[in-house]
Design an enzyme around this catalytic site. Structure first.
Site, mmCIF file in Angstrom:
data_model
loop_
_atom_site.group_PDB
_atom_site.id
_atom_site.type_symbol
_atom_site.label_atom_id
_atom_site.label_comp_id
_atom_site.label_asym_id
_atom_site.label_seq_id
_atom_site.Cartn_x
_atom_site.Cartn_y
_atom_site.Cartn_z
ATOM 1 N N GLU A 1 26.195 -42.296 34.081
ATOM 2 C CA GLU A 1 26.243 -43.531 33.308
ATOM 3 C C GLU A 1 27.454 -44.366 33.716
ATOM 4 O O GLU A 1 27.357 -45.595 33.871
ATOM 5 C CB GLU A 1 26.285 -43.236 31.805
ATOM 6 C CG GLU A 1 26.216 -44.501 30.967
ATOM 7 C CD GLU A 1 25.972 -44.243 29.492
ATOM 8 O OE1 GLU A 1 25.635 -45.200 28.771
ATOM 9 O OE2 GLU A 1 26.126 -43.079 29.045
ATOM 10 N N HIS B 1 23.427 -35.922 18.980
ATOM 11 C CA HIS B 1 22.308 -36.609 19.641
ATOM 12 C C HIS B 1 21.127 -36.602 18.681
ATOM 13 O O HIS B 1 20.483 -35.568 18.475
ATOM 14 C CB HIS B 1 21.965 -35.880 20.934
ATOM 15 C CG HIS B 1 21.113 -36.690 21.868
ATOM 16 N ND1 HIS B 1 20.301 -37.720 21.440
ATOM 17 C CD2 HIS B 1 20.947 -36.619 23.217
ATOM 18 C CE1 HIS B 1 19.677 -38.246 22.473
ATOM 19 N NE2 HIS B 1 20.059 -37.609 23.556
ATOM 20 N N HIS C 1 24.970 -44.224 26.218
ATOM 21 C CA HIS C 1 24.134 -43.056 25.956
ATOM 22 C C HIS C 1 25.046 -41.863 25.670
ATOM 23 O O HIS C 1 24.841 -41.146 24.707
ATOM 24 C CB HIS C 1 23.229 -42.794 27.157
ATOM 25 C CG HIS C 1 22.216 -41.727 26.924
ATOM 26 N ND1 HIS C 1 21.307 -41.779 25.889
ATOM 27 C CD2 HIS C 1 21.958 -40.566 27.592
ATOM 28 C CE1 HIS C 1 20.532 -40.703 25.925
ATOM 29 N NE2 HIS C 1 20.911 -39.953 26.941
ATOM 30 N N CYS D 1 14.745 -39.291 24.530
ATOM 31 C CA CYS D 1 15.976 -39.784 23.912
ATOM 32 C C CYS D 1 16.109 -41.294 23.961
ATOM 33 O O CYS D 1 17.056 -41.850 23.388
ATOM 34 C CB CYS D 1 17.179 -39.140 24.601
ATOM 35 S SG CYS D 1 17.014 -37.362 24.817
ATOM 36 N N PHE E 1 14.701 -37.604 28.779
ATOM 37 C CA PHE E 1 14.063 -36.595 29.630
ATOM 38 C C PHE E 1 12.877 -37.225 30.361
ATOM 39 O O PHE E 1 12.166 -38.069 29.815
ATOM 40 C CB PHE E 1 13.551 -35.429 28.783
ATOM 41 C CG PHE E 1 14.598 -34.374 28.480
ATOM 42 C CD1 PHE E 1 15.919 -34.553 28.812
ATOM 43 C CD2 PHE E 1 14.226 -33.193 27.850
ATOM 44 C CE1 PHE E 1 16.863 -33.580 28.531
ATOM 45 C CE2 PHE E 1 15.160 -32.208 27.558
ATOM 46 C CZ PHE E 1 16.480 -32.405 27.892
ATOM 47 N N LYS F 1 27.595 -40.616 19.582
ATOM 48 C CA LYS F 1 27.157 -39.216 19.604
ATOM 49 C C LYS F 1 28.325 -38.251 19.430
ATOM 50 O O LYS F 1 28.129 -37.090 19.091
ATOM 51 C CB LYS F 1 26.411 -38.907 20.906
ATOM 52 C CG LYS F 1 25.058 -39.592 21.026
ATOM 53 C CD LYS F 1 24.349 -39.205 22.313
ATOM 54 C CE LYS F 1 22.997 -39.891 22.468
ATOM 55 N NZ LYS F 1 23.117 -41.359 22.685
#
Length: 428
Positions: free
Chosen positions: A304, A330, A293, A153, A389, A325
């Site tokens: 975060e 996403h 994010h 991502c 990831f 998002k």
């Protein structure tokens, strides 16, 4: 810049939708998802590839490459960049993605079981992860360094940092850079559902993506592409280009912890932010906006927030932070590039898009996440966070053109090969 997103098939349409708080999440149309726990996604809509490519090229390309080429064409037009196969143009390409040609892999697997002769001779060349970058290079006629990286991502924002590195190393004057992905398929959704990563708010798709909200239940899977023309400041000035922003610095770190879960302390994400600010010679108090994010997963949003507070201290309470998002889902390999586009256009227009569906803020996400409605404000310096990831943390620091005078550059003598401006690469 060029964009193909769940809320628009070009940059300005997408940006207008994000400022207006319009969601691109709906029921999946790409396949029958009635047997799955999650039946919603943020799909690119009304994209007709036959309007952009001839039949022969369509047979040889996957959707993630098609998205990248269309976005790159828009970016090149916006930048008045014409390469046309000139071997001396020193134009490179860096298009990243996260999951390669997943739809083609699934389709070929089904064809193989039905009749091996149905598998296309272009199957392998269409699904491999470097193909969007190569397709863009072929389409533009760019003979400089062509590269593709997969950082899950965080792939999209890494493309801009790699473009910056390539230019500052003297390997190119211009790099067409961004992220792309299109993997809304039955197997992908089955896998993500068994992980428990996706929102199951099927009855209200547009309210499903809820970053930083106490009632969030997972992310919404999306797709699309965002591509930039990145060039040295000297090169931009020489040809009279008008950059949107400057890529001032960035950093990568690794959690080295788990294949899908972030480190529970958030310390390595915080380290990426600190190092990015240091490379950009930027103090925490100079940052106006963070494009988060913000995935709408419980642990990621909290970590975060924790990382931002660790890095910015008291200045954190004065920051505007939002997550696109909440509207586009996403976009995986394109997510970080979309965030960079949001930051650049926030600088241009003096407005920060909202975080949609933030009705009940999580007490552990106690920052100003710009709920519901866009905020008018001057943005001169922005931070983009992207965490992938495997524990990959990528952070970029972006600035408005110095004095914003770069929007009105006049042509000058061409720069020497490999030269750079005083402040780093500019983005058109």
């Amino acid at each position: 810049m060029g964009a193909l997103t769940p809320v628009g098939n070009d940059r300005e349409t997408s940006w207008a939708a994000l400022l207006a708080g319009r969601s691109g999440v709906a029921e999946i149309s790409r396949f029958d998802a009635r047997d799955l726990p999650t039946r919603i996604a943020a799909e690119v809509k009304n994209f007709r590839p036959e309007e952009h490519f001839d039949r022969k090229r369509l047979r040889r390309s996957e959707r993630f490459s098609q998205y990248a080429v269309v976005a790159a064409r828009e970016a090149a037009r916006d930048a008045s960049l014409a390469v046309d196969g000139d071997p001396d143009a020193r134009v490179g390409v860096q298009i990243n993605n996260a999951v390669a040609g997943f739809p083609g892999i699934e389709a070929a697997t089904d064809q193989r079981h039905e009749d091996p002769r149905k598998v296309s001779p272009y199957f392998v060349s269409s699904v491999i992860p470097n193909m969007p970058a190569c397709e863009v290079a072929i389409d533009l006629g760019a003979h400089g360094p062509v590269n593709a990286s997969a950082l899950a991502c965080a792939s999209g924002i890494h493309a801009l940092l790699e473009a910056r590195r390539t230019i500052l190393a003297g390997e190119a004057d211009v790099v067409v850079a961004g992220g792309t992905d299109s993997a809304i398929t039955p197997v992908m959704f089955t896998g993500l559902s068994t992980m428990g990563a996706l929102s199951t708010r099927n009855d209200a798709p547009q309210r499903a993506s809820r970053p930083f909200d106490a009632e969030r239940d997972g992310f919404v899977f999306g797709e699309g592409a965002v591509v930039f023309v990145v060039e040295s400041a000297a090169h931009a000035a020489a040809r009279g280009a008008r950059p949107y922003m400057e890529i001032s610095g960035g950093a990568l770190t690794s959690d080295a912890f788990h294949v899908s879960a972030p480190h529970p302390s958030g310390e390595h994400a915080a380290t990426a932010m600190r190092r990015a600010l240091a490379t950009a010679h930027t103090a925490p108090g100079e940052v106006d906006y963070i494009c988060a994010h913000g995935t709408a997963t419980r642990i990621n949003d909290r970590l975060e927030t924790r990382a931002v507070r660790s890095v910015f201290g008291e200045a954190a309470d004065g920051l505007l932070i939002s997550s696109p998002k909440s509207m586009v889902g996403h976009m995986i390999g394109a997510a970080g590039a979309l965030s960079a586009m949001v930051a650049a256009l926030a600088m241009r227009d003096g407005a920060v898009p909202p975080t949609l569906n933030l009705d009940t803020p999580d007490p552990e996400c106690d920052l100003d996440h710009v709920p519901h409605t866009a905020r008018k404000t001057d943005v001169s310096t922005a931070v983009v966070n992207a965490f992938g990831f495997g524990g990959q943390n990528v952070v970029a620091v972006l600035r408005a053109p110095r004095g914003r005078a770069a929007r009105h550059l006049t042509p000058a003598s061409p720069p020497a090969r490999g030269t750079r401006g005083p402040h780093g690469p500019a983005v058109r």
